[in-house]
Motif scaffolding. Structure first.
Motif, PDB file in Angstrom:
ATOM      1  N   SER B 103     -22.995  70.072  19.612  1.00 58.10           N
ATOM      2  CA  SER B 103     -21.716  69.933  18.903  1.00 58.10           C
ATOM      3  C   SER B 103     -21.047  68.625  19.280  1.00 58.10           C
ATOM      4  O   SER B 103     -20.954  68.281  20.459  1.00 58.10           O
ATOM      5  N   GLY B 104     -20.590  67.896  18.283  1.00 56.10           N
ATOM      6  CA  GLY B 104     -19.962  66.604  18.514  1.00 56.10           C
ATOM      7  C   GLY B 104     -19.267  66.147  17.255  1.00 56.10           C
ATOM      8  O   GLY B 104     -19.130  66.915  16.288  1.00 56.10           O
ATOM      9  N   PRO B 105     -18.825  64.904  17.235  1.00 57.60           N
ATOM     10  CA  PRO B 105     -18.054  64.416  16.092  1.00 57.60           C
ATOM     11  C   PRO B 105     -18.836  64.382  14.768  1.00 57.60           C
ATOM     12  O   PRO B 105     -18.218  64.376  13.699  1.00 57.60           O
ATOM     13  N   ALA B 106     -20.167  64.422  14.829  1.00 55.27           N
ATOM     14  CA  ALA B 106     -20.928  64.463  13.581  1.00 55.27           C
ATOM     15  C   ALA B 106     -21.139  65.895  13.080  1.00 55.27           C
ATOM     16  O   ALA B 106     -21.689  66.107  11.997  1.00 55.27           O
ATOM     17  N   SER B 107     -20.704  66.869  13.872  1.00 57.53           N
ATOM     18  CA  SER B 107     -20.879  68.273  13.471  1.00 57.53           C
ATOM     19  C   SER B 107     -20.021  68.595  12.258  1.00 57.53           C
ATOM     20  O   SER B 107     -18.955  68.006  12.062  1.00 57.53           O
ATOM     21  N   PRO B 108     -20.477  69.552  11.440  1.00 55.93           N
ATOM     22  CA  PRO B 108     -19.704  69.889  10.242  1.00 55.93           C
ATOM     23  C   PRO B 108     -18.453  70.702  10.552  1.00 55.93           C
ATOM     24  O   PRO B 108     -18.440  71.523  11.457  1.00 55.93           O
ATOM     25  N   ASP B 109     -17.429  70.419   9.797  1.00 56.32           N
ATOM     26  CA  ASP B 109     -16.234  71.260   9.824  1.00 56.32           C
ATOM     27  C   ASP B 109     -16.606  72.644   9.295  1.00 56.32           C
ATOM     28  O   ASP B 109     -17.293  72.757   8.268  1.00 56.32           O
ATOM     29  N   ALA B 110     -16.188  73.694  10.017  1.00 51.30           N
ATOM     30  CA  ALA B 110     -16.586  75.051   9.638  1.00 51.30           C
ATOM     31  C   ALA B 110     -16.120  75.402   8.223  1.00 51.30           C
ATOM     32  O   ALA B 110     -16.811  76.103   7.476  1.00 51.30           O
ATOM     33  N   ALA B 111     -14.981  74.890   7.845  1.00 53.82           N
ATOM     34  CA  ALA B 111     -14.416  75.251   6.544  1.00 53.82           C
ATOM     35  C   ALA B 111     -15.035  74.438   5.402  1.00 53.82           C
ATOM     36  O   ALA B 111     -15.448  74.988   4.383  1.00 53.82           O
ATOM     37  N   THR B 112     -15.138  73.120   5.591  1.00 51.87           N
ATOM     38  CA  THR B 112     -15.540  72.256   4.472  1.00 51.87           C
ATOM     39  C   THR B 112     -17.005  71.829   4.532  1.00 51.87           C
ATOM     40  O   THR B 112     -17.562  71.398   3.524  1.00 51.87           O
ATOM     41  N   GLY B 113     -17.618  71.917   5.703  1.00 49.58           N
ATOM     42  CA  GLY B 113     -18.983  71.445   5.843  1.00 49.58           C
ATOM     43  C   GLY B 113     -19.096  69.940   6.015  1.00 49.58           C
ATOM     44  O   GLY B 113     -20.178  69.418   6.272  1.00 49.58           O
TER      45      GLY B 113
END
Lengths: 373, 373
Positions: B103-113
């Motif tokens: 998990s890091g800054p390139a990980s997807p936002d849970a809501a928007t992907g």
């Protein structure tokens, strides 16, 4: 803004004679901006040339025309001060390649009148010194009582002794070196890459545009500034102390005082310095190696300088130009029979000690310039 | 290119449990990418956790999936090697905030992907360690034979001893520190400013675009790389030697070998690392100060760790995390009665010595992991 910087008027002279450069190129004429302090005596024997450092300028003891701040060596130069303007005629010229009125990358192309940018030829410390000699010729000063400089100013003082030993009574070399080390070159290369990576640099042709590579120049300055300070000095001055709000932001603002300080140093620098000049002068420093034309034998550079009196000073916390470099110079001078006195001073400020309050340095400089005349 | 980097598939697990962060924020779930080497024994007592440095990754002893180069500690980890995979089950996890599958800054936002970018919360070394503990829980490993790390890896090993002393037999801390100094923070801040000054950074939202802040990231890497090497090492490796053509260009190409080397280091880095990850991990390191929650008393961090056996190693030419920082740790450990052995090794490579051929380090690491079982 670089554009405002270039609107400042400086006292200068344009010498209509070619300046042959170490690169093999030549400047058809050369403009030198300078300041002087104290009267030149009748036999013109009391001139002291001060050579400035990378981002210094000729305003050694007068307010800076862009920032309004006191001269960078006002504590050292003035009436009754170690470099006593009641006794000496002090001259300081903006170095060739810089941005305070002397010929450099912002100078106009003779044919088109447009700023040269990267068409300005790459220059060396030797070229800077030859331009200073042309200024002295113009001023009718055949011989200097002394040449004095710290950091890149010390390199010029050494280059003076190598190129014009007969025009020189003594050379005072502070926190300097006879060559740039791999680490010195590496830090400069970071700075140059930061500038050239800035799209506002525009291959150096930003003068006419509304944009200048201030972000790249600020990053270059930040990196360089760390090398001017000692690790212990940074710890004492800032440590891990937080900014006034005293809590971590858990963001990317400047939380620590040292971050805020560095950002300020970077930004403020762009008000008083030109990015291309930074490229050219760092390059001149990286090329500096007095021993190179003598098959790596530094003593060869001082073959004609045995009658020059040398004074060298290093600082124990200076990791940019460490004491070992001064010792190497002293050994070369001794091997040619030149009088060389050398002191390593203890001061907490790292390389920047030569600019700061180190009373022992004042006494050494005053002493090296000689008692009353 | 950052975009290709994020297409690599890594072995990983997503743990559907919240990870509370030191910032007060929380990750709703956490993905950890890891590699392991050697068999876990029946009573699960032979696990060794290796913690990687700032730009390291989990590919400690296997070829890097982006560069194809051997694992960063392949000389230390493997069958019959100092960290012997015939005896130990070696685990290395990509740290939280990095760019190799965790998990890091390139990980997807849970809501928007969409990639989180700077919406990813700022994390700490402590957060990294808690994420590793969650991985071990997932793997059913209650206790580590040892945790081992150099540089930021050593910070994690120390944080392990502070947070989970009961899950740890021994901690091996190499070329590290219990806090970041003002100078350490200053160099990191230069790197962050270089990245954020790059217009291709786009406030961190570059993942979907065709541009990434590779120029800024390269400058950041160049500045940092100098700090990983010793001045003497740079002089020995490069000195003032020119590139193959052996003449000065009197231009701004890389004339000196050290310039060319640094430029290559900067560029190559952008193929295997993500600029936002660099921001987040440097921030975590700058925030690191084990003594801070204990009113500045480092011993307070180790109050529960008196049964952990500590091994500390520093290198005499490491000016980034100098020997004095290791000594400070040893003193704190001794004051709580923890067994701490400490050696300063002589090696010419500066901070990078922990990654390079230093046979004495091999012997110390093998010895600290204990004789045959």
């Amino acid at each position: 803004m670089a554009s405002r910087l270039h609107e400042i008027q400086h006292q200068s002279v344009t010498i209509q004679a070619p300046l042959p450069l170490d690169s093999g190129q030549s400047l058809p004429s050369v403009t030198i901006a300078w300041q002087s302090y104290g009267a030149l005596n009748a036999d013109k024997s009391n001139a002291v040339l001060i050579c400035h450092a990378l981002t210094g300028d000729q305003y050694v003891a007068s307010d800076h025309p862009a920032t309004g701040k006191p001269g960078w060596w006002a504590r050292m130069v003035g009436p009754g001060k170690p470099i006593d303007t009641d006794r000496f005629h002090v001259i300081c010229a903006n170095v060739l390649g810089s941005c305070m009125g002397s010929s450099g990358p912002a100078s106009p192309d003779a044919a088109t009148g447009a700023p040269l940018g990267m068409a300005f030829p790459v220059i060396t410390i030797g070229d800077m010194v030859r331009a200073q000699a042309m200024l002295l010729d113009h001023l009718g000063i055949a011989r200097l009582h002394a040449v004095v400089g710290g950091s890149m100013g010390g390199m010029q003082a050494l280059a003076w002794a190598a190129a014009f030993p007969d025009r020189l009574g003594s050379a005072i070399v502070i926190a300097s070196a006879a060559r740039h080390s791999a680490q010195n070159i590496a830090f400069h290369e970071v700075g140059r890459q930061a500038i050239m990576a800035d799209p506002d640099w525009q291959d150096g042709q930003y003068y006419g545009s509304a944009r200048a590579p201030t972000k790249g120049l600020a990053v270059a300055r930040m990196a360089a500034h760390i090398t001017y300070l000692s690790e212990a000095g940074l710890t004492e001055k800032f440590g891990r102390r937080l900014q006034a709000r005293a809590i971590k932001s858990f963001g990317f603002d400047a939380d620590f005082q040292v971050e805020s300080y560095l950002r300020h140093q970077g930004l403020a620098f762009t008000d008083r310095f030109d990015a291309n000049a930074y490229l050219y002068i760092t390059r001149a420093m990286d090329y500096f190696d007095l021993a190179e034309p003598h098959d790596g034998r530094l003593a060869g550079a001082f073959a004609g300088a045995k009658d020059v009196r040398f004074t060298l000073v290093s600082f124990d916390t200076d990791w940019l130009y460490p004491t070992a470099e001064s010792r190497r110079i002293v050994q070369a001078l001794q091997s040619v029979g030149a009088a060389a006195s050398f002191v390593e001073l203890s001061a907490p400020f790292g390389h920047d000690s030569f600019l700061l309050d180190v009373p022992a340095l004042d006494r050494i400089v005053a002493g090296a310039l000689g008692g009353g005349r």
